[in-house]
Design an enzyme around this catalytic site. Structure first.
Site, short mmCIF file in Angstrom:
data_model
loop_
_atom_site.label_atom_id
_atom_site.label_comp_id
_atom_site.label_asym_id
_atom_site.label_seq_id
_atom_site.Cartn_x
_atom_site.Cartn_y
_atom_site.Cartn_z
CE LYS A 1 -3.64 2.44 2.51
NZ LYS A 1 -4.72 2.34 3.52
CG HIS B 1 -13.17 -21.96 -39.34
ND1 HIS B 1 -12.82 -20.68 -38.97
CD2 HIS B 1 -13.25 -21.96 -40.69
CE1 HIS B 1 -12.69 -19.93 -40.04
NE2 HIS B 1 -12.94 -20.69 -41.11
#
Length: 532
Positions: A134, A285
């Site tokens: 932090k 595909h």
């Protein structure tokens, strides 16, 4: 500068601490880490001396103290923060080096008890990491031994860490905490709680699907676009990818892989590595349009290409053997998007060098074994639905010869049985409804993705005719049962003499009778392979 070192995995920590000491950094530490550093002759201050409070509760409480978290969280540019530190006799901590108790490794062990799992949940470590991360503008936080080198390099060069490195370290730290907490959540929410068994030796039963799923994935790269050009996409990998899986591959040459390239490549790679003999799989595909085995890579490719040369144009090709000169000379004659193999000879690489757009992927074959991990496969599959997620165990079923149940008067020949096993492997990777004609270790016609099984069978026949391949004497695999005899009639009319299907239809007997009437052999596999 003051550094606090408290690590569970001590790989490289002595050398790192020695380098810090050489740069004039004051060393603080805890428990086993402090003892190790002191034994190596390093001047180190125990955290207990700083906090004036001993470690207690078997080490569960040692760093949860204002003199630790105040030193990590204080913002140096705020006078009121620095005044508070001075008032309470707290010194700043500028570098935190922490890796956490090995929770993931502990619960991965066979026979892990609930007590061992709970004891390996780190509390003080994550708390310190969060505090340091932090306050990244003032504190560097190191959570992995792989970061040691970069930290030392910057300290040697500038006497401090750059904002860029401190921020990167902070992001890595929060990612690590998220991974750690996710692993704890996954484990605990999978445990079947049985109060009467809560002894130290209690090994809990675990649900395959935990109460909360916390998937952990790391981004490998942003992609140019997604399935279509108006979509955005990125490629992520599992936190711990299985050896031999697609994301462990290395691209040797060619353009950046696209979203569709990766999806098709995965289909090809998963299929080809299911064969023990030299094999080639061509995918278009997301469907195999040509699959074959041969004496080597070149023969396997030549056979696979024959199945559907039209669809193979611009396809994805995968081999489970090294691509040598002969195979490369054959493949380079066609337009190929991606070519994958465990390796390429130097001659093969030279052949493809002028084809600068062809993407060559080198992927090690998995070592093999009973588990999905050993086979380089996913243990779980996921599919997104509206605001939800479908999870299932992956379709890793392998059919053995002994699993086949002959249900007709006519018995398959030994050659037909081998071709049935081959066809069944291929059908597993063809989109449903799937119909696959094969003969002599080669696909002869593939019908995929139709709403009607009849249409899939007809399309497979049409493709075989277009490729000038005769379906006389072929075997057929159907990924699901024939609900009526009409599907069987279509494949037999095309030339099939032997059929594999799961069985399980209310009209199984009708279809068996039809097979006997037509004089063909049919086997039930007992499993289906829907692929949507």
């Amino acid at each position: 500068m003051r550094a606090l070192l408290s690590v569970s995995d001590k790989t490289g920590i002595v050398e790192f601490a020695q380098a810090l000491h050489g740069l004039g950094v004051t060393l603080l530490s805890t428990g086993g880490t402090a003892k190790l550093l002191a034994d190596k002759g390093l001047p180190v201050t125990e955290v207990a001396e700083v906090t004036n409070f001993p470690e207690m509760l078997d080490g569960r409480v040692k760093t949860l103290h204002p003199k630790v978290h105040g030193g990590l969280l204080a913002r140096r540019e705020l006078p009121e923060h620095m005044a508070a530190l001075k008032e309470h006799g707290i010194e700043t901590i500028d570098l935190l080096v922490v890796n956490l108790y090995p929770f993931e490794a502990t619960v991965a062990k066979a026979g892990c008890t609930l007590a061992d799992a709970i004891e390996n949940i780190d509390i003080g470590g994550p708390a310190m990491v969060r505090s340091a991360a932090k306050n990244w503008k003032d504190v560097g936080v190191v959570t992995d031994a792989g970061q040691y080198e970069a930290v030392i390099a910057e300290l040697k060069a500038a006497g401090k860490l750059s904002d860029k490195l401190r921020f990167a370290l902070s992001v890595a730290a929060f990612n690590r905490i998220a991974q750690y907490d996710g692993a704890i959540s996954d484990y605990l929410s999978s445990v079947t709680f049985e109060e009467e068994k809560l002894a130290e030796s209690y090994v809990p039963a675990r649900n395959l699907f935990p109460g909360q799923s916390n998937g952990q994935f790391i981004k490998l790269q942003d992609l140019r676009y997604g399935e279509n050009s108006h979509q955005q996409a990125a490629l992520y990998r599992d936190l711990y990818p299985a050896p031999g899986s697609l994301v462990t591959g290395v691209q040797l040459q060619g353009k950046e892989l696209s979203y569709n390239n990766i999806a098709d490549a995965d289909a090809a790679w998963e299929c080809v590595k299911s064969f023990e003999a030299p094999a080639c799989v061509i995918v278009k595909h997301a469907n195999p349009c040509g699959v074959a085995v041969g004496k080597d890579a070149h023969e396997a490719y030549a056979k696979a290409f024959q199945t559907d040369p039209t669809s193979a144009f611009g396809g994805i090709i995968a081999f489970n053997r090294t691509v040598d000169k002969a195979a490369a000379e054959a493949v380079v004659k066609q337009f190929v998007e991606v070519l994958m193999a465990p390796d390429f000879t130097a001659e093969a690489l030279e052949i493809f060098k002028p084809k600068v757009n062809v993407r060559l992927m080198k992927i090690a074959m998995p070592k093999g074994g009973a588990s999905a991990w050993d086979q380089g496969r996913n243990a779980m599959d996921a599919k997104r639905v509206g605001s939800g997620l479908l999870l299932q165990t992956a379709d890793n079923h392998e059919l053995a010869l002994a699993d086949l149940k002959v249900v007709t008067v006519k018995q398959p020949t030994s050659e037909e049985l081998q071709d049935l096993l081959f066809a069944w492997k291929v059908a597993k990777y063809v989109k449903s409804n799937a119909i696959v004609f094969c003969k002599n270790g080669m696909t002869m016609g593939v019908g995929a993705g139709q709403m009607s099984r009849l249409d899939s069978a007809r399309i497979a026949s049409i493709k075989a005719e277009a490729a000038k391949l005769s379906l006389q004497g072929t075997v057929v695999a159907s990924d699901a049962f024939f609900p009526f005899r009409d599907g069987l009639d279509v494949v037999v009319d095309a030339g099939a003499t032997c059929v594999a299907q799961p069985g399980g239809s209310m009209r199984d007997q009708e279809v068996i009778d039809a097979a006997n009437e037509r004089g063909v052999a049919m086997v039930f596999t007992g499993v289906r392979h829907f692929r949507h």
